[in-house]
Design an enzyme around this catalytic site. Structure first.
Site, PDB file in Angstrom:
ATOM      1  N   GLU A   1      24.857 -27.605 -14.429  1.00  0.00           N
ATOM      2  CA  GLU A   1      25.736 -28.736 -13.727  1.00  0.00           C
ATOM      3  C   GLU A   1      25.533 -29.728 -14.621  1.00  0.00           C
ATOM      4  O   GLU A   1      24.719 -29.749 -15.632  1.00  0.00           O
ATOM      5  CB  GLU A   1      24.996 -28.920 -12.476  1.00  0.00           C
ATOM      6  CG  GLU A   1      25.438 -27.882 -11.334  1.00  0.00           C
ATOM      7  CD  GLU A   1      24.581 -28.051 -10.005  1.00  0.00           C
ATOM      8  OE1 GLU A   1      23.734 -28.845  -9.903  1.00  0.00           O
ATOM      9  OE2 GLU A   1      24.842 -27.525  -8.997  1.00  0.00           O
TER      10      GLU A   1
ATOM     11  N   HIS B   1      27.797 -30.857  -4.168  1.00  0.00           N
ATOM     12  CA  HIS B   1      26.466 -30.618  -3.673  1.00  0.00           C
ATOM     13  C   HIS B   1      26.133 -32.068  -2.807  1.00  0.00           C
ATOM     14  O   HIS B   1      25.573 -32.717  -3.668  1.00  0.00           O
ATOM     15  CB  HIS B   1      25.348 -30.165  -4.641  1.00  0.00           C
ATOM     16  CG  HIS B   1      24.263 -29.754  -4.081  1.00  0.00           C
ATOM     17  ND1 HIS B   1      24.023 -28.697  -3.438  1.00  0.00           N
ATOM     18  CD2 HIS B   1      22.982 -30.094  -4.224  1.00  0.00           C
ATOM     19  CE1 HIS B   1      22.820 -28.468  -2.931  1.00  0.00           C
ATOM     20  NE2 HIS B   1      22.079 -29.351  -3.468  1.00  0.00           N
TER      21      HIS B   1
END
Length: 129
Positions: free
Chosen positions: A75, A100
């Site tokens: 990420e 997320h």
């Protein structure tokens, strides 16, 4: 039931656990091979638990019906917005990615705000002594 037995009969497999040395690549070619051919996998835990290369192969071959995640192995945490994101999963029509954002509820935002305010007050009280 054992995990192997659960994987063999489950239509939907959801992953909710921390990333540890024991869970890294827990979902891999070997565990995917145990799953039903049209199973759908959801990873709402941490990137790195699912081996993305193995999941890509399973999606492309039709072994897995679909994969959805709100986390990725790599990420963009420290590299900024100009960094290019690379994952073979992005090429798959049967892959869904979402942000997320589990901690971004109204209650969570209020609670963290209150926590931060209390820590600032505690620090100011210590400095005043």
């Amino acid at each position: 039931m054992s995990i192997d037995e659960v994987l063999k009969i489950s239509d939907l497999v959801t992953i909710h656990m921390p990333l540890t040395p024991e869970t890294k690549n827990l979902s891999n070619a070997k565990s995917i091979a145990r799953m039903k051919d049209d199973a759908v996998v959801l990873n709402m835990a941490r990137g790195g638990i699912v081996n993305e290369e193995d999941m890509y192969e399973a999606l492309k071959s039709g072994k897995i019906g679909g994969y959805a995640s709100d986390v990725m192995e790599e990420e963009l945490v420290d590299e900024g917005l100009d960094t290019k994101f690379h994952s073979p999963l992005i090429e798959c029509d049967n892959f869904i990615i979402s942000p997320h954002l589990g901690a971004q509820t109204v209650d969570a935002s209020r609670d963290i705000g209150g926590y931060i305010i209390q820590k600032v007050k505690d620090t100011l009280d210590l400095c005043a002594k």
